[in-house]
Scaffold this motif. Sequence first.
Motif, mmCIF file in Angstrom:
data_model
loop_
_atom_site.group_PDB
_atom_site.id
_atom_site.type_symbol
_atom_site.label_atom_id
_atom_site.label_comp_id
_atom_site.label_asym_id
_atom_site.label_seq_id
_atom_site.Cartn_x
_atom_site.Cartn_y
_atom_site.Cartn_z
ATOM 1 N N CYS A 79 14.061 4.704 -33.594
ATOM 2 C CA CYS A 79 13.935 3.773 -32.465
ATOM 3 C C CYS A 79 12.467 3.596 -32.072
ATOM 4 O O CYS A 79 11.765 4.581 -31.839
ATOM 5 N N PRO A 80 12.010 2.354 -31.955
ATOM 6 C CA PRO A 80 10.625 2.123 -31.556
ATOM 7 C C PRO A 80 10.390 2.376 -30.065
ATOM 8 O O PRO A 80 9.256 2.510 -29.637
ATOM 9 N N ARG A 81 11.482 2.452 -29.294
ATOM 10 C CA ARG A 81 11.332 2.643 -27.848
ATOM 11 C C ARG A 81 11.389 4.122 -27.466
ATOM 12 O O ARG A 81 10.530 4.615 -26.758
ATOM 13 N N CYS A 82 12.442 4.837 -27.901
ATOM 14 C CA CYS A 82 12.626 6.206 -27.403
ATOM 15 C C CYS A 82 12.464 7.282 -28.469
ATOM 16 O O CYS A 82 12.302 8.452 -28.124
ATOM 17 N N SER A 83 12.554 6.949 -29.730
ATOM 18 C CA SER A 83 12.451 7.894 -30.855
ATOM 19 C C SER A 83 13.507 8.995 -30.825
ATOM 20 O O SER A 83 13.415 9.947 -31.593
#
Length: 139
Positions: A38-42
């Motif tokens: 995920c690019p937002r939360c990893s």
Amino acid sequence: MTTRLIDDSLFDGADPPRLVGARCTGCGTVVFPRQGSCPRCSDGAMAAHVLPESGEVWSWTVQAFPPREPYRPPADGHRPYAVGYVDLGEVLVEARLDLPRQLIRIGLPVRLTTVPTYCDEDGTQVLTFAFGPDAEDAR
């Protein structure tokens, strides 16, 4: 003429094909094309997510010069084409716009389609995704 999709991993295998992105199981972020984290939360795993078939033109331009590799020009050479971001609600998708330039406007409703992009050495026509008119809305 024989046809094939440019990259099966971009599509769901249905007929007509639909685009498949990924949704984060942690925060719900949707991406296209698919990616492993995920690019937002990893934090969450990325699960396949079929994208909507229709959306609206968010922004656009004309690709007047041939892109760099891996672009393969058609046999008759590069011709300028419209490209833009299409807002599918959960994600913006960069795509060709299969519409006359004079009809394209921000907010224009569009629908997923496929368009020929080049021919393989054996004559197979390779199709890529694009967005075209959404029925009567392309005025």
